[in-house]
Write an enzyme that holds these catalytic residues in place. Structure first.
Site, short mmCIF file in Angstrom:
data_model
loop_
_atom_site.label_atom_id
_atom_site.label_comp_id
_atom_site.label_asym_id
_atom_site.label_seq_id
_atom_site.Cartn_x
_atom_site.Cartn_y
_atom_site.Cartn_z
N ASP A 136 0.80 -1.23 0.00
CA ASP A 136 0.00 0.00 0.00
C ASP A 136 0.83 1.29 0.00
OD1 ASP A 136 -2.18 -1.69 0.19
OD2 ASP A 136 -2.27 -1.57 2.37
N GLY A 146 -5.04 -1.05 -2.01
CA GLY A 146 -4.36 0.10 -1.44
C GLY A 146 -4.91 0.47 -0.08
O1 F6P Z 1 -2.42 -4.08 3.21
C1 F6P Z 1 -2.30 -4.84 2.06
C2 F6P Z 1 -3.65 -5.21 1.53
O2 F6P Z 1 -3.48 -6.00 0.38
C3 F6P Z 1 -4.57 -4.04 1.23
O3 F6P Z 1 -4.25 -3.41 0.01
C4 F6P Z 1 -5.91 -4.71 1.25
O4 F6P Z 1 -6.90 -3.79 1.62
C5 F6P Z 1 -5.74 -5.77 2.31
O5 F6P Z 1 -4.35 -5.98 2.47
C6 F6P Z 1 -6.40 -7.08 2.02
O6 F6P Z 1 -6.27 -7.89 3.14
P1 F6P Z 1 -6.52 -9.44 3.19
O7 F6P Z 1 -5.33 -10.13 2.62
O8 F6P Z 1 -6.69 -9.73 4.63
O9 F6P Z 1 -7.74 -9.72 2.36
#
Ligand code: F6P
Length: 359
Positions: free
Chosen positions: A137, A180
């Site tokens: 991000d 992001g």
């Molecule tokens: O922080 C990295 C990220 O990929 C973000 O861009 C996204 O909102 C989130 O993690 C998704 O999280 P998860 O892997 O828990 O679905």
């Protein structure tokens, strides 16, 4: 004997292994004494429950190009740090206990914002901690760059490129949703790199009327297709006027899978244009790190190892104006780095006709 712990926390990214390789290779060469490496499994969970494996030189060979994390990762939300685990374990005490039991000299924590807050807490509790700025991000305060960002921009850009050809063939409007979290770094960079017509990011609230105007103007000029890149956290001007609580309620009440679907439905309703949605999702965190990430990850790893050897703890490794440096954890923990709507890149993108939906 130097005893170090390694852990990777939060969402993974492409350059975690490359960073750990940088730390360990440097320590082996520069420590001037034997180094014992404790690799904690699945982030802070490994530290809480003493789940670790002893690692040596061979474990770090071939890691420069390998995505994901060989240690595994998990999310241990900072806001629940003082809430006992389901089995009653006190997380902070357990982590301190593991650190002391193994007689660690330093814990290297590769993580994003939430994980850095926990690292800061452990540092305040007396552990020697060095954090390294991981996240696709790029929202970590105190550093111009995070590792993982460049590679995810590559993936997102490729996705936009590929959509371009099919959008053009069919004369369709495409809404591409880019990750992001609460900030717009990946959508901004990938949107510019991929030649998006519209980029919607959280830092610049949009008005859907402005987006529709872009589609209509492009149609008028015979462009056939329009590419709209939307950040997963993009918000409209109306939503931006809500209180945090009201906005959260609105998001919780959403019946569609995500914002791209809402925007597509709105455009469909108003224009009747043929419209499609593309969500590359976690592919943006996958695959091999790109060259820029491999370099930055290596720099972060080396600088973290050198900081440890100099006894500089309670810091995060950062890059500011192209120079590698250390910033106090207390200064960065809990702060987010947003895109500046007045930044050069936003101004340049606007100057050549990319709409951010705000005007
Ligand atoms: O922080 C990295 C990220 O990929 C973000 O861009 C996204 O909102 C989130 O993690 C998704 O999280 P998860 O892997 O828990 O679905």
């Amino acid at each position: 004997m130097l005893r170090i712990g390694l852990l990777t926390s939060g969402g993974d990214c492409q350059a975690l292994n490359a960073t750990m390789r940088g730390i360990v290779k440097t320590l082996y060469r520069q420590a001037g004494e034997p180094v014992e490496v404790y690799g904690f499994e699945d982030g802070y969970q490994g530290l809480i429950y003493e789940r670790y494996r002893m690692m040596d030189n061979r474990d770090f060979s071939g890691l420069l190009t390998r995505g994901g994390t060989v240690l595994g990762t998990s999310r241990t939300p900072f806001k629940l740090l003082d809430t006992p685990e389901a089995d009653g374990v006190n997380k902070v005490e357990a982590m301190k206990g593991t650190y002391r039991k193994l007689k660690l000299d330093c814990l290297f924590m590769l993580g994003g914002n939430g994980s850095t807050k926990t690292a800061n807490r452990l540092s305040e509790e007396g552990l020697n901690v060095i954090a390294l700025p991981k996240t696709i991000d790029n929202d970590t305060w105190g550093t111009d760059m995070t590792f993982g960002f460049a590679s995810s921009v590559e993936v997102a850009t490729r996705c936009i490129d590929e959509i371009h050809t099919t959008a053009s063939s069919h004369g369709r409007v495409f809404v591409i949703e880019i990750m992001g979290h609460k900030v717009g770094w990946i959508p901004l960079y990938a949107g510019v790199a991929g030649g998006a017509d519209v980029i919607l990011i959280p830092e610049i609230p949009y008005d859907i009327e402005n987006v529709i105007r872009v589609i209509e103007e492009r149609d008028k000029h015979g462009a056939r297709f329009t590419i709209i890149v939307v950040a997963e956290g993009a918000i409209s001007k109306d939503e931006a006027a809500l209180s945090k609580k009201e906005y959260k309620k609105l998001v919780a009440a959403r019946t569609t899978p995500s914002i791209a679907y809402d925007i597509a439905a709105e455009i469909d309703k108003r224009t009747g244009r043929e419209i499609r949605i593309a969500v590359p999702g976690h592919t943006q965190r996958g695959g091999t790190p790109d060259a820029q990430d491999r370099i930055f990850a290596t720099q972060c790893g080396v600088e973290a190892a050198l900081a440890c050897l100099k006894g500089k703890f309670g810091v995060m490794i950062a890059q500011v104006n192209g120079k590698m440096c250390r910033v106090p954890l207390a200064d960065v923990a809990g702060k987010l780095k947003y895109v500046d709507p007045k930044s050069d890149l936003v101004k340049e993108a606007k100057a050549m006709g990319i709409s951010f939906g705000d005007e």
